[in-house]
Design a protein around this motif. Structure first.
Motif, short mmCIF file in Angstrom:
data_model
loop_
_atom_site.label_atom_id
_atom_site.label_comp_id
_atom_site.label_asym_id
_atom_site.label_seq_id
_atom_site.Cartn_x
_atom_site.Cartn_y
_atom_site.Cartn_z
N PRO A 1 19.26 50.95 27.16
CA PRO A 1 20.07 51.36 26.01
C PRO A 1 21.05 52.45 26.41
O PRO A 1 20.67 53.42 27.06
N VAL B 1 24.54 54.91 25.24
CA VAL B 1 25.44 55.43 24.21
C VAL B 1 26.81 55.61 24.85
O VAL B 1 26.93 56.22 25.93
N ALA C 1 20.65 56.33 26.30
CA ALA C 1 20.33 56.71 24.92
C ALA C 1 19.13 57.64 24.87
O ALA C 1 19.05 58.51 23.99
N SER D 1 29.30 54.35 20.15
CA SER D 1 28.70 53.03 20.07
C SER D 1 27.41 52.98 20.88
O SER D 1 27.22 53.74 21.82
N PHE D 2 26.54 52.07 20.45
CA PHE D 2 25.25 51.90 21.10
C PHE D 2 25.24 50.52 21.74
O PHE D 2 25.53 49.52 21.09
#
Lengths: 150, 200
Positions: A17, A19, A32, A105-106
């Motif tokens: 994940p 960011v 993330a 945004s992820f």
């Protein structure tokens, strides 16, 4: 009844994940798990400091965070007053980093979309590919580490 | 938690007193035990009062800390010191005296690793912001610099005495008419917004 089960040698696909955010228009990425939150921007208080890139503090309720001046680190300037605070989970405690406004945004990237740098002590740990874009991947836990700067 | 030995700071009933001042956009807390007075200088000249207090020069606290600040000759001047010597610093504004419980004073955040760890002994939440506690020893220095002279006369050693006796003390130095400059009596303040001199 037939069931499909993974083979003995198969391994779950590894995803990371990420960011994606920007500072002064420059787009960056960070894992993330190293982001402690995104908060509305509030004014920071300057702190006289001889510590490179750490020159202010930001209060959020009863908590006080040191501010890491990532814009200065990147040698960029903010283009507008529309900004956010991103909390970076640095090794010595959380720090507030001012980033451009507009929701970061992820992304969930496959392991093959990330190319890690070989060794080094920099806070830039590699590059990640998101669509047709290549972005530097920063380690927020080591934010501020740059072997080029003594 | 304030990490300084309590013997070095004046702590009464678990409370320390600070004079909160403004330099630029930064709030600074000066330990009350070293405050000797506050002077609003006459426009365009250093008051004779400062000379009578054996202070030859007024420093800019913002400059001392490398802060950006617009300086005005009408800005208040803090007289800080001990029985041995005094220093004068011009500040952008005075928000008032503030009592802080010792357990509410915490160390400078560990991310600050430079000389600022000698400039500041801690910080505390103040109003909607944070006040940085100035280290007395750094502010006053242990040497007699060019902006101060030794004063062997007895001087108040407690913040209460400094607050209540500032006018008397100045008068005893033979200053004559105290109306030549504005004396600001220090009062305890729980909230900067309630201060009658919040407009300073």
């Amino acid at each position: 009844m037939l069931t499909i089960s993974p083979g003995q040698n198969s391994k779950p696909a590894k995803t990371v994940p990420i960011v994606v955010f920007s500072v002064g228009g420059q787009r960056l990425a960070a894992r993330a798990e190293e982001v402690g939150g995104i908060w509305p921007w509030t004014e920071a208080m300057p702190v006289p400091s001889g510590t490179r890139f750490v020159d202010a503090i930001m209060r959020q309720g009863e908590k006080v965070f040191p501010v890491f001046n990532l814009a200065e680190r990147l040698r960029v300037k903010f283009q507008s007053q529309d900004r956010l605070w991103m909390i970076a989970k640095r090794f010595d405690g959380p720090m507030a980093v001012c980033i451009d406004g507009g929701t970061p945004s992820f992304e969930v990237l496959g392991a093959d979309s990330i190319h890690y740098a070989n060794g080094g002590e920099s806070d830039i740990i590699g590059m990640c590919r998101i669509g047709a874009e290549e972005l530097p991947l920063y380690s927020l836990t080591r934010l501020g580490d740059d072997p080029r700067e003594g | 938690m304030d990490t300084r030995p309590e013997s070095e700071a004046l702590v009464q009933n678990g409370v320390r007193s600070f004079l909160v001042v403004i330099c630029g956009r930064t709030r600074l807390a000066i330990p009350g035990e070293i405050i000797r007075g506050i002077v609003r200088p006459e426009e365009g000249a250093v008051p004779d009062a400062l000379r009578s207090l054996n202070v030859n020069r007024v420093g800019e606290l913002a400059d001392r800390l490398g802060l950006t600040s617009i300086v005005s000759t009408s800005d208040p001047i803090l007289i800080c010191g001990t029985a041995a010597f005094r220093r004068a610093f011009r500040v952008g504004g005075v928000e008032g005296l503030h009592d802080v419980r010792v357990e509410c004073i915490f160390p400078l955040l560990p991310h600050f690793r430079g000389p600022e760890r000698h400039w500041f002994s801690g910080m505390f939440l103040y109003s909607d912001s944070v006040a940085l506690v100035i280290d007395s020893r750094w502010l006053l220095g242990q040497d007699l610099g060019p902006d101060q002279t030794a004063d062997t006369a007895a001087a108040p050693t407690s913040s209460d005495e400094a607050r209540a006796g500032s006018a008397q003390w100045l008068a005893s130095d033979g200053l004559g008419d105290p109306r030549r400059f504005d004396l600001i009596e220090l009062e305890e303040a729980t909230d900067a917004d309630d201060l009658p001199w919040a407009e300073l």
